[in-house]
Design a protein around this motif. Structure first.
Motif, PDB file in Angstrom:
ATOM      1  N   MET A  48       2.000  -7.871  -2.842  1.00 34.85           N
ATOM      2  CA  MET A  48       0.986  -7.051  -3.776  1.00 34.85           C
ATOM      3  C   MET A  48       0.868  -7.498  -5.030  1.00 34.85           C
ATOM      4  O   MET A  48       1.346  -7.886  -6.492  1.00 34.85           O
ATOM      5  CB  MET A  48       1.466  -5.942  -3.984  1.00 34.85           C
ATOM      6  CG  MET A  48       0.565  -5.025  -4.350  1.00 34.85           C
ATOM      7  SD  MET A  48       1.668  -3.248  -4.420  1.00 34.85           S
ATOM      8  CE  MET A  48      -0.070  -1.741  -4.664  1.00 34.85           C
ATOM      9  N   VAL A  49      -0.691  -8.468  -4.896  1.00 33.38           N
ATOM     10  CA  VAL A  49      -1.099  -8.930  -6.660  1.00 33.38           C
ATOM     11  C   VAL A  49      -2.477  -7.893  -7.045  1.00 33.38           C
ATOM     12  O   VAL A  49      -2.683  -7.075  -6.262  1.00 33.38           O
ATOM     13  CB  VAL A  49      -1.975  -9.859  -6.328  1.00 33.38           C
ATOM     14  CG1 VAL A  49      -2.321 -10.987  -7.038  1.00 33.38           C
ATOM     15  CG2 VAL A  49      -0.691 -10.639  -4.681  1.00 33.38           C
ATOM     16  N   CYS A  50      -2.016  -7.606  -8.090  1.00 32.20           N
ATOM     17  CA  CYS A  50      -2.917  -7.101  -8.802  1.00 32.20           C
ATOM     18  C   CYS A  50      -3.805  -7.681 -10.020  1.00 32.20           C
ATOM     19  O   CYS A  50      -3.265  -8.834 -10.925  1.00 32.20           O
ATOM     20  CB  CYS A  50      -1.804  -5.909  -9.798  1.00 32.20           C
ATOM     21  SG  CYS A  50      -0.877  -4.847  -8.493  1.00 32.20           S
ATOM     22  N   ILE A  51      -4.798  -6.983 -10.403  1.00 31.00           N
ATOM     23  CA  ILE A  51      -5.355  -7.643 -11.769  1.00 31.00           C
ATOM     24  C   ILE A  51      -5.193  -6.061 -13.069  1.00 31.00           C
ATOM     25  O   ILE A  51      -5.685  -5.523 -12.994  1.00 31.00           O
ATOM     26  CB  ILE A  51      -6.983  -7.789 -11.204  1.00 31.00           C
ATOM     27  CG1 ILE A  51      -7.207  -8.674 -10.060  1.00 31.00           C
ATOM     28  CG2 ILE A  51      -7.838  -8.248 -12.418  1.00 31.00           C
ATOM     29  CD1 ILE A  51      -6.679 -10.055 -10.210  1.00 31.00           C
ATOM     30  N   GLY A  52      -5.170  -7.132 -13.623  1.00 32.15           N
ATOM     31  CA  GLY A  52      -5.012  -6.080 -15.033  1.00 32.15           C
ATOM     32  C   GLY A  52      -6.680  -6.242 -16.207  1.00 32.15           C
ATOM     33  O   GLY A  52      -7.333  -6.945 -15.601  1.00 32.15           O
ATOM     34  N   LEU A  53      -7.370  -5.273 -16.755  1.00 32.45           N
ATOM     35  CA  LEU A  53      -8.198  -5.288 -17.674  1.00 32.45           C
ATOM     36  C   LEU A  53      -9.083  -5.704 -16.662  1.00 32.45           C
ATOM     37  O   LEU A  53      -9.542  -6.059 -17.785  1.00 32.45           O
ATOM     38  CB  LEU A  53      -6.991  -6.400 -18.843  1.00 32.45           C
ATOM     39  CG  LEU A  53      -6.138  -6.091 -19.656  1.00 32.45           C
ATOM     40  CD1 LEU A  53      -6.076  -7.335 -21.017  1.00 32.45           C
ATOM     41  CD2 LEU A  53      -6.137  -4.185 -20.672  1.00 32.45           C
ATOM     42  N   ASN A  54      -9.457  -5.487 -15.765  1.00 32.86           N
ATOM     43  CA  ASN A  54     -10.356  -5.908 -14.979  1.00 32.86           C
ATOM     44  C   ASN A  54     -11.636  -4.800 -15.363  1.00 32.86           C
ATOM     45  O   ASN A  54     -12.572  -4.399 -14.851  1.00 32.86           O
ATOM     46  CB  ASN A  54     -10.480  -5.368 -13.690  1.00 32.86           C
ATOM     47  CG  ASN A  54     -11.147  -6.573 -12.669  1.00 32.86           C
ATOM     48  OD1 ASN A  54     -11.880  -6.732 -13.373  1.00 32.86           O
ATOM     49  ND2 ASN A  54     -11.233  -6.214 -12.224  1.00 32.86           N
ATOM     50  N   PHE A  55     -11.750  -3.630 -16.515  1.00 35.63           N
ATOM     51  CA  PHE A  55     -12.515  -2.885 -16.668  1.00 35.63           C
ATOM     52  C   PHE A  55     -12.486  -2.995 -18.161  1.00 35.63           C
ATOM     53  O   PHE A  55     -11.058  -2.739 -18.807  1.00 35.63           O
ATOM     54  CB  PHE A  55     -12.617  -1.403 -16.709  1.00 35.63           C
ATOM     55  CG  PHE A  55     -12.803  -1.345 -15.164  1.00 35.63           C
ATOM     56  CD1 PHE A  55     -13.398   0.247 -14.759  1.00 35.63           C
ATOM     57  CD2 PHE A  55     -11.475  -1.644 -14.668  1.00 35.63           C
ATOM     58  CE1 PHE A  55     -13.657   0.450 -13.262  1.00 35.63           C
ATOM     59  CE2 PHE A  55     -11.691  -1.226 -13.238  1.00 35.63           C
ATOM     60  CZ  PHE A  55     -13.351  -0.550 -12.509  1.00 35.63           C
ATOM     61  N   GLU A 111      -2.677 -14.037   2.218  1.00 36.18           N
ATOM     62  CA  GLU A 111      -2.057 -14.028   4.362  1.00 36.18           C
ATOM     63  C   GLU A 111      -2.341 -12.796   4.390  1.00 36.18           C
ATOM     64  O   GLU A 111      -2.586 -11.891   3.654  1.00 36.18           O
ATOM     65  CB  GLU A 111      -0.242 -13.930   3.603  1.00 36.18           C
ATOM     66  CG  GLU A 111       0.285 -14.815   4.075  1.00 36.18           C
ATOM     67  CD  GLU A 111      -0.203 -16.022   4.575  1.00 36.18           C
ATOM     68  OE1 GLU A 111      -0.948 -16.024   5.600  1.00 36.18           O
ATOM     69  OE2 GLU A 111       0.122 -17.900   4.237  1.00 36.18           O
ATOM     70  N   PRO A 112      -2.353 -12.363   5.960  1.00 38.41           N
ATOM     71  CA  PRO A 112      -2.928 -11.170   6.646  1.00 38.41           C
ATOM     72  C   PRO A 112      -2.070  -9.927   6.110  1.00 38.41           C
ATOM     73  O   PRO A 112      -0.669 -10.169   5.829  1.00 38.41           O
ATOM     74  CB  PRO A 112      -2.793 -11.164   8.054  1.00 38.41           C
ATOM     75  CG  PRO A 112      -2.991 -12.817   8.023  1.00 38.41           C
ATOM     76  CD  PRO A 112      -2.313 -12.935   7.330  1.00 38.41           C
ATOM     77  N   GLY A 113      -2.139  -8.717   5.833  1.00 40.82           N
ATOM     78  CA  GLY A 113      -1.182  -7.450   5.083  1.00 40.82           C
ATOM     79  C   GLY A 113      -1.749  -8.356   3.601  1.00 40.82           C
ATOM     80  O   GLY A 113      -1.212  -6.618   3.173  1.00 40.82           O
ATOM     81  N   ASP A 114      -1.710  -8.501   2.856  1.00 38.70           N
ATOM     82  CA  ASP A 114      -1.438  -8.717   1.416  1.00 38.70           C
ATOM     83  C   ASP A 114      -2.439  -7.630   1.116  1.00 38.70           C
ATOM     84  O   ASP A 114      -3.753  -7.259   1.101  1.00 38.70           O
ATOM     85  CB  ASP A 114      -1.953  -9.882   1.055  1.00 38.70           C
ATOM     86  CG  ASP A 114      -0.398 -11.138   0.738  1.00 38.70           C
ATOM     87  OD1 ASP A 114       0.209 -10.957   1.737  1.00 38.70           O
ATOM     88  OD2 ASP A 114      -0.669 -12.048   0.893  1.00 38.70           O
ATOM     89  N   ILE A 115      -2.292  -7.621   0.311  1.00 39.75           N
ATOM     90  CA  ILE A 115      -2.752  -6.062  -1.348  1.00 39.75           C
ATOM     91  C   ILE A 115      -3.419  -7.209  -2.457  1.00 39.75           C
ATOM     92  O   ILE A 115      -2.244  -6.931  -3.313  1.00 39.75           O
ATOM     93  CB  ILE A 115      -1.899  -4.757  -1.033  1.00 39.75           C
ATOM     94  CG1 ILE A 115      -2.155  -4.025   0.517  1.00 39.75           C
ATOM     95  CG2 ILE A 115      -2.717  -3.495  -2.598  1.00 39.75           C
ATOM     96  CD1 ILE A 115      -0.747  -2.800  -0.093  1.00 39.75           C
ATOM     97  N   ILE A 116      -4.452  -6.925  -2.540  1.00 45.34           N
ATOM     98  CA  ILE A 116      -5.099  -6.984  -4.154  1.00 45.34           C
ATOM     99  C   ILE A 116      -5.500  -5.334  -4.947  1.00 45.34           C
ATOM    100  O   ILE A 116      -5.956  -5.215  -3.931  1.00 45.34           O
ATOM    101  CB  ILE A 116      -6.328  -7.965  -4.017  1.00 45.34           C
ATOM    102  CG1 ILE A 116      -5.454  -9.558  -3.591  1.00 45.34           C
ATOM    103  CG2 ILE A 116      -6.465  -8.375  -5.432  1.00 45.34           C
ATOM    104  CD1 ILE A 116      -6.851 -10.169  -3.087  1.00 45.34           C
ATOM    105  N   SER A 117      -4.941  -5.236  -6.119  1.00 46.70           N
ATOM    106  CA  SER A 117      -5.140  -3.954  -6.278  1.00 46.70           C
ATOM    107  C   SER A 117      -6.086  -4.684  -8.255  1.00 46.70           C
ATOM    108  O   SER A 117      -5.598  -5.734  -8.136  1.00 46.70           O
ATOM    109  CB  SER A 117      -3.783  -3.220  -6.919  1.00 46.70           C
ATOM    110  OG  SER A 117      -3.975  -2.098  -7.263  1.00 46.70           O
ATOM    111  N   THR A 118      -7.293  -3.705  -8.284  1.00 48.55           N
ATOM    112  CA  THR A 118      -8.239  -4.392  -8.808  1.00 48.55           C
ATOM    113  C   THR A 118      -8.244  -4.086 -10.376  1.00 48.55           C
ATOM    114  O   THR A 118      -9.534  -4.771 -10.460  1.00 48.55           O
ATOM    115  CB  THR A 118      -9.396  -4.495  -8.119  1.00 48.55           C
ATOM    116  OG1 THR A 118      -9.992  -3.028  -7.485  1.00 48.55           O
ATOM    117  CG2 THR A 118      -9.616  -5.076  -6.309  1.00 48.55           C
ATOM    118  N   GLY A 119      -7.582  -3.263 -10.554  1.00 43.86           N
ATOM    119  CA  GLY A 119      -7.799  -2.677 -12.251  1.00 43.86           C
ATOM    120  C   GLY A 119      -7.862  -1.416 -12.486  1.00 43.86           C
ATOM    121  O   GLY A 119      -8.972  -0.465 -11.305  1.00 43.86           O
TER     122      GLY A 119
END
Length: 282
Positions: free
Chosen positions: A73-80, A234-242
């Motif tokens: 689960m990969v996240c992006i910080g400060l994206n706004f 990979e398939p099923g990985d999650i990205i949270s976008t901020g």
């Protein structure tokens, strides 16, 4: 399609939410929504299946997280921009990347447990992206072709752990229950433009966040492409976008979650969820 998982924690079954809001059990067609499900054409199999004999799921049955333990689960910080500014942080020149422990993932309406000793647990409504096929060095132009679907995510954060321990973001992001996902995953064809979705969050009925993904600093395509330059998705990985402005850290004085608080949130086309805060009981 809108994919759901339902049942007791750790024993969830796969289902679908239909257009009229009713839910059906598809465990006779697919075993579960796992990374292997996405990698092996599970969405296509489900789309082609005869659902007429699938049993109904009761409206009051617990919903689980949208998929069984993803690889990462990969996240992006400060994206706004407004969120960066409210936290007193510089607007980033490139995406700020951190991981969230997959052990933090829970159902959309499960309780959020305030960690032992925490005084600064915070909320963050976010758009989650589920990867559908292996992505490595993909272009922005092709990035959305790698998306299986989208979901609602509350990226809970313990700000003291995150910001007061020499910048250890993961420590403040990966606590148990800090990643409620759902109520469903909408397949990519259901979301015309992930970069134009309204999003909101309330605490005890009071509006705290009211934003739109139109205000991303780095849009969904950019984030997927960017991450794929540094790691294979990979398939099923999650990205949270901020998250947009309105987190507890940004108020003066800061506002943080207390036991008994009810946090409600939603994203256009991706439904709503609600969590009740509980004190840690060790």
């Amino acid at each position: 399609m809108k994919l759901i998982r339902f049942g007791a924690f750790g024993a969830e079954k796969p289902g679908l939410q239909l257009e009229d809001g009713s839910r059906i059990d598809v465990s006779s067609i697919v075993e579960d929504y796992t990374p292997e499900f996405f990698a092996e054409g599970g969405l296509e199999k489900l789309a082609a299946a005869d659902l007429s004999s699938c049993p109904a799921v009761a409206a009051d049955v617990r919903l689980g997280a949208i998929l069984k333990r993803p690889g990462k689960m990969v996240c992006i910080g400060l994206n706004f921009k407004d969120h960066a500014e409210e936290g007193g942080m510089a607007v980033p020149a490139e995406p700020v990347v951190f991981y969230k422990a997959t052990s933090a993932i829970v159902g959309p309406n499960d309780d959020i447990v305030i960690p032992k000793g925490s005084e600064k647990t915070d909320w963050e409504v976010e758009l989650a992206v589920v990867i559908g096929k292996r992505a490595s060095y993909v272009s922005e132009a092709d990035a959305l072709d790698y998306v299986a679907g989208y979901a609602l995510h509350n990226d809970y954060s313990e700000r003291a752990y995150q910001l007061e321990k020499s910048g250890q973001w993961m420590l403040g992001k990966g606590c148990d229950t800090f990643a409620p996902l759902g109520p469903f995953m909408a397949t990519a064809d259901e979301i015309a433009n992930p970069n134009s979705l309204k999003m909101w969050l309330k605490v005890n009925g009071v509006q705290k966040q009211n934003g739109t993904t139109e205000n991303f600093i780095f849009n969904t395509q950019h984030v997927i492409s960017y991450l794929s330059q540094y790691m294979t998705l990979e398939p099923g990985d999650i990205i949270s976008t901020g998250t947009p402005a309105g987190v507890g850290l940004g108020f003066n004085p800061a506002q943080y979650i207390q036991p008994g608080d009810v946090i409600e949130l939603g994203i256009e086309g991706l439904g709503e969820s609600a969590q009740t805060a509980k004190a840690y009981q060790g």
